[in-house]
Design a protein around this motif. Sequence first.
Motif, mmCIF file in Angstrom:
data_model
loop_
_atom_site.group_PDB
_atom_site.id
_atom_site.type_symbol
_atom_site.label_atom_id
_atom_site.label_comp_id
_atom_site.label_asym_id
_atom_site.label_seq_id
_atom_site.Cartn_x
_atom_site.Cartn_y
_atom_site.Cartn_z
ATOM 1 N N ILE A 1 -16.877 -64.411 -46.071
ATOM 2 C CA ILE A 1 -17.888 -64.190 -47.109
ATOM 3 C C ILE A 1 -19.288 -64.375 -46.535
ATOM 4 O O ILE A 1 -20.216 -63.580 -46.767
ATOM 5 C CB ILE A 1 -17.641 -65.150 -48.276
ATOM 6 C CG1 ILE A 1 -16.387 -64.715 -49.028
ATOM 7 C CG2 ILE A 1 -18.839 -65.172 -49.232
ATOM 8 C CD1 ILE A 1 -15.892 -65.751 -50.003
ATOM 9 N N LEU A 2 -19.398 -65.396 -45.749
ATOM 10 C CA LEU A 2 -20.712 -65.695 -45.151
ATOM 11 C C LEU A 2 -21.175 -64.540 -44.266
ATOM 12 O O LEU A 2 -22.335 -64.092 -44.347
ATOM 13 C CB LEU A 2 -20.568 -66.976 -44.318
ATOM 14 C CG LEU A 2 -21.797 -67.864 -44.286
ATOM 15 C CD1 LEU A 2 -22.086 -68.336 -45.720
ATOM 16 C CD2 LEU A 2 -21.570 -69.041 -43.361
ATOM 17 N N ALA A 3 -20.177 -64.071 -43.465
ATOM 18 C CA ALA A 3 -20.544 -62.983 -42.547
ATOM 19 C C ALA A 3 -20.949 -61.740 -43.328
ATOM 20 O O ALA A 3 -21.967 -61.075 -43.022
ATOM 21 C CB ALA A 3 -19.342 -62.674 -41.635
ATOM 22 N N ALA A 4 -20.143 -61.458 -44.385
ATOM 23 C CA ALA A 4 -20.436 -60.272 -45.192
ATOM 24 C C ALA A 4 -21.821 -60.395 -45.815
ATOM 25 O O ALA A 4 -22.622 -59.446 -45.806
ATOM 26 C CB ALA A 4 -19.357 -60.131 -46.276
ATOM 27 N N SER B 1 -27.328 -58.903 -46.254
ATOM 28 C CA SER B 1 -28.751 -59.266 -46.372
ATOM 29 C C SER B 1 -29.576 -58.582 -45.277
ATOM 30 O O SER B 1 -30.691 -58.101 -45.523
ATOM 31 C CB SER B 1 -28.898 -60.781 -46.301
ATOM 32 O OG SER B 1 -28.569 -61.235 -44.997
ATOM 33 N N VAL B 2 -28.943 -58.501 -44.084
ATOM 34 C CA VAL B 2 -29.664 -57.827 -42.994
ATOM 35 C C VAL B 2 -29.907 -56.369 -43.355
ATOM 36 O O VAL B 2 -31.016 -55.831 -43.210
ATOM 37 C CB VAL B 2 -28.860 -57.934 -41.686
ATOM 38 C CG1 VAL B 2 -29.416 -56.977 -40.631
ATOM 39 C CG2 VAL B 2 -28.900 -59.358 -41.178
ATOM 40 N N ARG B 3 -28.793 -55.780 -43.923
ATOM 41 C CA ARG B 3 -28.917 -54.363 -44.294
ATOM 42 C C ARG B 3 -30.026 -54.187 -45.328
ATOM 43 O O ARG B 3 -30.896 -53.306 -45.217
ATOM 44 C CB ARG B 3 -27.577 -53.902 -44.854
ATOM 45 C CG ARG B 3 -27.438 -52.421 -44.980
ATOM 46 C CD ARG B 3 -26.078 -52.050 -45.510
ATOM 47 N NE ARG B 3 -25.822 -52.647 -46.817
ATOM 48 C CZ ARG B 3 -26.276 -52.176 -47.963
ATOM 49 N NH1 ARG B 3 -27.042 -51.103 -47.983
ATOM 50 N NH2 ARG B 3 -26.008 -52.769 -49.089
ATOM 51 N N ALA C 1 -35.305 -52.421 -46.961
ATOM 52 C CA ALA C 1 -36.592 -52.719 -47.581
ATOM 53 C C ALA C 1 -37.738 -52.417 -46.607
ATOM 54 O O ALA C 1 -38.753 -51.806 -46.978
ATOM 55 C CB ALA C 1 -36.625 -54.193 -47.988
ATOM 56 N N VAL C 2 -37.516 -52.817 -45.373
ATOM 57 C CA VAL C 2 -38.577 -52.563 -44.367
ATOM 58 C C VAL C 2 -38.826 -51.070 -44.243
ATOM 59 O O VAL C 2 -39.966 -50.584 -44.237
ATOM 60 C CB VAL C 2 -38.150 -53.174 -43.012
ATOM 61 C CG1 VAL C 2 -39.061 -52.676 -41.891
ATOM 62 C CG2 VAL C 2 -38.184 -54.695 -43.098
#
Lengths: 161, 265
Positions: free
Chosen positions: A91-94, A99-101, A106-107
């Motif tokens: 779950i953490l990895a996902a 969040s990175v995605r 957003a950037v």
Amino acid sequence: MEFNWESTVITMIAFLGLYLLLNKYAFGPLFAIMEKRRELVKEEISAAESSRKEAERNMEEQKQALQQVRKEAHDIIEQARATSTKQADDILAAAKTESVRLKDEAVKDIENEKNKAIAALRSQVSGMSVLIASKIIEKQIDEKSQEQLVDRYLNEVGKSS
Amino acid sequence: MHFFPVVELGGLNFDLSSILAILVSCIVVFALARAAVSNLSVHNPSKIQNFLEWVAEFVHNTIASTMPLSKAKTYVSLGMTLIMFIFVSNLLGLPFGVVTELDDAHKGPVTVLGMQIMSGEEVERLHEEGKHISFAWWKSPTADLSVTAGLAIIVFILVHFLGLTRNTKHYLKHYFEPFPVFFPLNVMKEAAKPLTLALRLYANIFAGEVLISTILMMGWIGLPLMAVWQGFSVFVGAIQAFLFTILTMVYISQATIHEHDEEHH
């Protein structure tokens, strides 16, 4: 007092008779009962012994079963712990990738919006500056050379910004 | 002086008091034993059954605790009959006595139920000697030497019969041990056994009864002494019954047990 041998004989007869009678009607049954009781006690003792052994065996079985169950429970808990740890990691990895995605997106969006805004601003500024320049210079310069001029200025502005 | 009522029938003398006492003893013992076994139970023995079982255990222990009850049955029965019969007999004479007095003026023979218990000449002779005649009807059978002799003879016959049939070789050999010279001594020893059995029992009980009649002569003053002596007589009666039984069992085991057997066990 004289010795009376008839009394002696009578005593012997009476005693033997008493012995036979007692043997048949009193002691025989009594001994049978005592023998029976002895047997009973013996039986009871052996029964108690066997039931004690049985109980001991049962106890041993129970102990083993309990041991087994305990071990199984321990295994299950271990397994659950491992699974949950793995799940948490997953779950953490996902979440991290997500969040990175999201951040990347957003950037990118921000970049796009910025570029769009710059483009819009550029077109507007060029229109407005044409108006301003035509008003100032009053048709002395033709529209073509003026546009070149504005483009050059705007390029300089875009580089410095 | 007390006489015992002796009836002469067909050349035989029957001592009525002894016969009565023997019969009463037998009946009491039998009734006691029957009462004890009338309600036999394995799980819930009555008090009297417990008592008789205790007697059986006691006698069994004295003979052969190694022998199981089923094998020793005959001996245990014998021992129980002996101890109960002798004990009851010993106590029989204690509580009371039945004495009939003969009138000093009485002439001729004395008869009971048509049976002559003393001849006319005897009465005449005793009267001339100035003796008072009375008859004692109630006594302990064991206070009579002829009765105890009967018991001792039974034991004697039984011991030697068992020795001869069950243990022939060893039984015959023991007369010549440790040396053949000892044969007369061994015979005397065997002969003394029934003699001592009979005399010991008779003397103890007879002495007790004599002392009781002596104390009776003291009248009221003798009452506490009487109480003490009655109690002691019960004790003596029990001891003598026990002793007679024990000795019988010892003699039987001496005669029947192999020395080899003893070494093996």
